[in-house]
Design an enzyme around this catalytic site. Structure first.
Site, mmCIF file in Angstrom:
data_model
loop_
_atom_site.group_PDB
_atom_site.id
_atom_site.type_symbol
_atom_site.label_atom_id
_atom_site.label_comp_id
_atom_site.label_asym_id
_atom_site.label_seq_id
_atom_site.Cartn_x
_atom_site.Cartn_y
_atom_site.Cartn_z
ATOM 1 N N LYS A 125 1.363 -1.373 -12.669
ATOM 2 C CA LYS A 125 1.322 -2.672 -12.016
ATOM 3 C C LYS A 125 2.130 -3.685 -12.827
ATOM 4 O O LYS A 125 1.974 -3.779 -14.053
ATOM 5 C CB LYS A 125 -0.116 -3.154 -11.872
ATOM 6 N N ASN A 158 4.014 -5.427 -5.605
ATOM 7 C CA ASN A 158 3.169 -6.111 -4.616
ATOM 8 C C ASN A 158 3.868 -7.320 -3.996
ATOM 9 O O ASN A 158 3.268 -8.383 -3.810
ATOM 10 C CB ASN A 158 1.830 -6.522 -5.218
ATOM 11 N N LYS A 231 -1.334 4.068 3.288
ATOM 12 C CA LYS A 231 -2.727 3.824 2.934
ATOM 13 C C LYS A 231 -3.547 3.900 4.216
ATOM 14 O O LYS A 231 -3.324 3.123 5.145
ATOM 15 C CB LYS A 231 -2.879 2.455 2.261
#
Length: 340
Positions: A125, A158, A231
């Site tokens: 991340k 993101n 997802k």
């Protein structure tokens, strides 16, 4: 709670719950802060086909969260054989480790633990806060040092950058990582992803462009990505995610939405059905939770998760009464959206 939902839903929405026999709210502490949260909560529903999970994050609007409920109800009520999802082609799913926005020492420790579990891919991340470039690069260097030159490293941005930032920053991240397998959703705009993909050599993966945009096929139309991140819950269920995969015609990585093992199983089942699976999947996120709802929870063995049988929930970490009420009201709203 189930009867309250049925009573508060208008008739078309109440019909969605006819074959559901159990609704449970869970609340699980995180081991590390992830996506800005320290507690993961959501709802498990049970029906004739087993358990389903609905856990959209609280900053997601109802218009997006309704897909999570659709996924949970589908998982709990409809056998996959009736939804056009193929039988499993594989029962061992290769997985990556997920490294949160941690300091370099803790990131290195988690990477070493992943190596001990046979994992050779890390998703790191980045762009978690303003002015984090130096921290991000140190984290990547630490993970590469722990996992060695043969490991695959990918970053998840993101959608935090605009195009100019991505053009400037992505080469720096690529260098710090010793070469990136891909960058996941560096820009919010699908059109910007397409430009970025043509200007730089780092492969691009699409996530938010698939699950938040009205037209996920723009990824294909604009040739905006090398990899699709699927997802299950945010896409509306296994069948819906599989249909997107078939239409995109690019390689896919199946990832968790920070699920319990109920959601992880859905991801494993999708991954098992794909024609090809050239990349490790992001389904080994159970270690980010302090508890789970099955025993033993899904954990990697030699770098893989095993598909196994559909999960049987054994213990649900309890939620407070205010949280249960908050979820009850949210489910009524989401049900009304689905029914309309």
């Amino acid at each position: 709670m189930l009867e309250t939902i049925r009573k508060q839903c208008p008739p078309p929405a109440a019909a969605l719950w006819e074959s559901i026999d159990r609704v449970e709210v869970f609340s699980i502490a995180m081991r590390v802060r992830f996506r800005g949260i320290t507690v993961r909560d959501g709802v498990l529903v049970h029906g004739p086909a087993g358990w389903g999970e609905c856990a959209p994050f609280w900053n997601h609007p109802d218009s997006h969260s309704a897909k999570w409920l659709a996924s949970a109800l589908s998982q709990a009520t409809k056998p996959l054989a009736d939804q056009g999802v193929p039988e499993p082609k594989r029962h061992q799913i290769p997985v990556n480790t997920t490294i949160a926005a941690l300091g370099p020492e803790e990131a290195q420790a988690r990477a070493l633990a992943a190596v001990d579990a046979g994992i050779n891919t890390a998703k790191v991340k980045v762009a978690d806060k303003p002015d984090c470039l130096s921290e991000d690069l140190q984290r990547l260097e630490a993970v590469r040092g722990a996992m060695g030159p043969g490991a695959a490293l990918r970053i998840d941005v993101n959608a935090a950058w605009d195009l100019d930032q991505a053009l400037k920053l992505l080469p720096l991240y690529d260098r710090a990582a010793g070469g990136l397998e891909y960058a996941e959703q560096p820009c919010r705009s699908t059109a910007d992803l397409a430009v970025l993909r043509r200007k730089l050599q780092v492969p691009i993966a699409a996530d938010e462009s698939l699950r938040l945009d009205a037209n996920p096929m723009a990824v294909r139309q604009l040739e905006a990505a090398d990899v699709a991140v699927l997802k299950v819950s945010p896409l509306g269920g296994i069948s819906a995610a599989y249909e997107i995969y078939k239409r995109l015609e690019i390689p896919a990585v199946v990832s968790s939405a920070l699920d319990t093992s109920v959601g992880i199983y859905a991801g494993l089942r999708l991954a098992s059905a794909l024609d090809q699976l050239p990349y490790a999947c992001g389904l080994a996120t159970g270690s980010l939770l302090q508890e789970d709802v099955i025993e033993p929870p899904f954990r990697p063995v030699n770098g893989h998760l095993l598909l196994g049988q559909p999960v049987s929930v054994e213990r649900i970490p309890p939620a407070s009464e205010p949280l249960r009420e908050r979820w009850c009201q949210r489910l009524v709203r989401l049900s009304s959206l689905l029914a309309s």
